[in-house]
Design a protein around this motif. Structure first.
Motif, PDB file in Angstrom:
ATOM      1  N   GLY A   7     -20.023 -21.208  28.116  1.00  0.00           N
ATOM      2  CA  GLY A   7     -20.931 -20.072  27.890  1.00  0.00           C
ATOM      3  C   GLY A   7     -20.255 -18.715  28.058  1.00  0.00           C
ATOM      4  O   GLY A   7     -20.765 -17.710  27.600  1.00  0.00           O
ATOM      5  N   HIS A  12     -29.673 -17.620  29.099  1.00  0.00           N
ATOM      6  CA  HIS A  12     -29.503 -19.055  29.398  1.00  0.00           C
ATOM      7  C   HIS A  12     -29.923 -19.936  28.214  1.00  0.00           C
ATOM      8  O   HIS A  12     -29.276 -20.943  27.925  1.00  0.00           O
ATOM      9  N   VAL A  65     -27.168 -19.687  25.566  1.00  0.00           N
ATOM     10  CA  VAL A  65     -26.004 -20.529  25.897  1.00  0.00           C
ATOM     11  C   VAL A  65     -26.304 -21.981  25.548  1.00  0.00           C
ATOM     12  O   VAL A  65     -25.475 -22.672  24.942  1.00  0.00           O
TER      13      VAL A  65
END
Ligand SMILES: Cc1cc2nc3c(=O)[nH]c(=O)nc-3n(C[C@H](O)[C@H](O)[C@H](O)COP(=O)(O)OP(=O)(O)OC[C@H]3O[C@@H](n4cnc5c(N)ncnc54)[C@H](O)[C@@H]3O)c2cc1C
Length: 348
Positions: A40, A63, A66
């Motif tokens: 990531g 998040h 990613v």
């Protein structure tokens, strides 16, 4: 001898992840090496920040972005080595490369894509005695979840875009936001600073955090002592949480054999052409690590570089390969997913 790969991508941030997807699409045997335990790259530093500026992608928190990137990168099942830092790269007589890692392993590859971004980065720690004991609980260098700050008093230390973006984001969540910055004015984006001023955040300029005062016998911050560096006055401020955004320390462990002639633009960036070739044949680069006229240091820039770097690497290992590929929606790997999507469409 180790197994030979067509391309080895060093760095598993957005540029490396998209390179892994695209090299799979171009039928290349791909390996991805990442120094962290998770893929990531820098986006892992802003898991709760909303990303608005990727074409066609609805706003998503870091998040989620990613997760989507990683899922896409794994489509063609590249070999992925996590927790593995590349330390040394050399070229063999037959124009292949040997990559040595911090575990002493050697990886063989016909081409390399450097996607190391800002190197291995660590947030700069607060220069305050005993600060480490509060880390993760009430002292934060990244924001794990905005819920943590709901109706709390939050001190944000820093004045750059990272700090000010967090402070603005927290205005609708926290009870009170206090920004402490050591200079007399913020270098952050002026529209964001304006918003902060209009929305009643407390702003303490020319100020630094000197001491963290804990709750009795607990690893929680109760108060911060802030010193005005001009007047030398100190102020004790009650707080529930402290977010520190003082930039990053960069670890650059990657070395090249003296026979590899990689030109740098300055101390930091590798020089590359817009098609992402570096000055060393067989080494290509993508993302925040390169510089060329018109380079864009954003996610979309990293993706464009990834496509160019992969196409250039493909040409290097197979000069008869097509220079560019058309977008393919009919790859064998997409068949099952295409079928599911079509079924859903037809049901509607
Ligand atoms: C706070 C913040 C907010 C941002 N917000 C946005 C936004 O909203 N929209 C946007 O478009 N962009 C945003 N950006 C910029 C975007 O995150 C970067 O442009 C992007 O992450 C660059 O990707 P990259 O893969 O080139 O580098 P990175 O994300 O830095 O990834 C590089 C990877 O390489 C690994 N690595 C380095 N050296 C080695 C080594 N020797 N061996 C193995 N692995 C190695 C690192 O661990 C890292 O995982 C933001 C950046 C920051 C810091």
């Amino acid at each position: 001898m180790t197994e030979m790969f067509d391309v080895t991508i060093i760095g598993g941030g957005p540029a490396g992840l998209y390179s892994a997807f695209y090299s799979g699409l171009r039928g290349m045997k791909t390996k991805l090496i990442e120094s962290q335990r998770k893929l990531g790259g820098k986006v892992l530093l802003y898991p709760e920040k909303m990303i608005w500026d990727v074409g066609g992608q609805p706003p998503v928190p870091g998040h989620t972005f990613v997760k989507q990137l990683v899922d896409q990168a794994l489509t063609f099942e590249p070999t992925v080595c996590l927790d593995t830092k590349v330390e040394y790269v050399e070229k063999t007589a037959d124009k292949h490369f040997l990559i040595t890692t911090n575990h002493g392993e050697i990886h063989e590859t016909k081409s390399i894509i450097l996607a190391v971004g800002g190197g291995i980065i660590h947030p700069k720690r607060l220069d305050c005695p005993g600060a480490e004991k509060f880390e993760g609980e009430t002292l934060h260098y990244t924001v794990p979840s905005l819920k943590l700050f709901y109706q709390k008093t939050v001190v944000v230390s820093g004045g750059g875009n990272g700090a000010i973006d967090w402070a603005v984001e927290l205005l609708d969540i926290a009870k009170h936001v206090i920004v402490v910055y050591r200079q007399g004015d913020f270098p952050a984006h002026e529209a964001q600073v304006e918003l902060l001023r209009k929305r009643n955040a407390t702003i303490l300029l020319n100020s630094t955090i000197e001491t963290l005062i804990p709750h009795n016998h607990r690893n929680k911050i109760k108060q911060v002592v802030v010193k005005n560096v001009v007047s030398e006055e100190t102020n004790v401020i009650d707080t529930d949480h402290l977010i520190v955004s003082h930039g990053f320390d960069r670890e650059d462990s990657l070395q090249f054999a003296s026979s590899i002639r990689l030109r740098k633009k300055d101390e930091y960036f590798y020089e590359a052409s817009p098609t992402c070739s570096t000055s060393e044949p067989g080494i290509f680069a993508a993302g925040d690590i390169i510089n060329y006229d018109g380079k864009v240091y954003l996610l979309v820039g990293a993706f464009q570089d990834a496509v160019n770097a992969v196409n250039s690497a493909k040409q290097y290992i197979d000069p008869l390969a097509e220079k560019i590929t058309m977008v393919s929606s009919h790859n064998e790997k997409f068949r099952e997913k295409n079928k599911q999507l079509l079924e859903t469409e037809l049901k509607l």
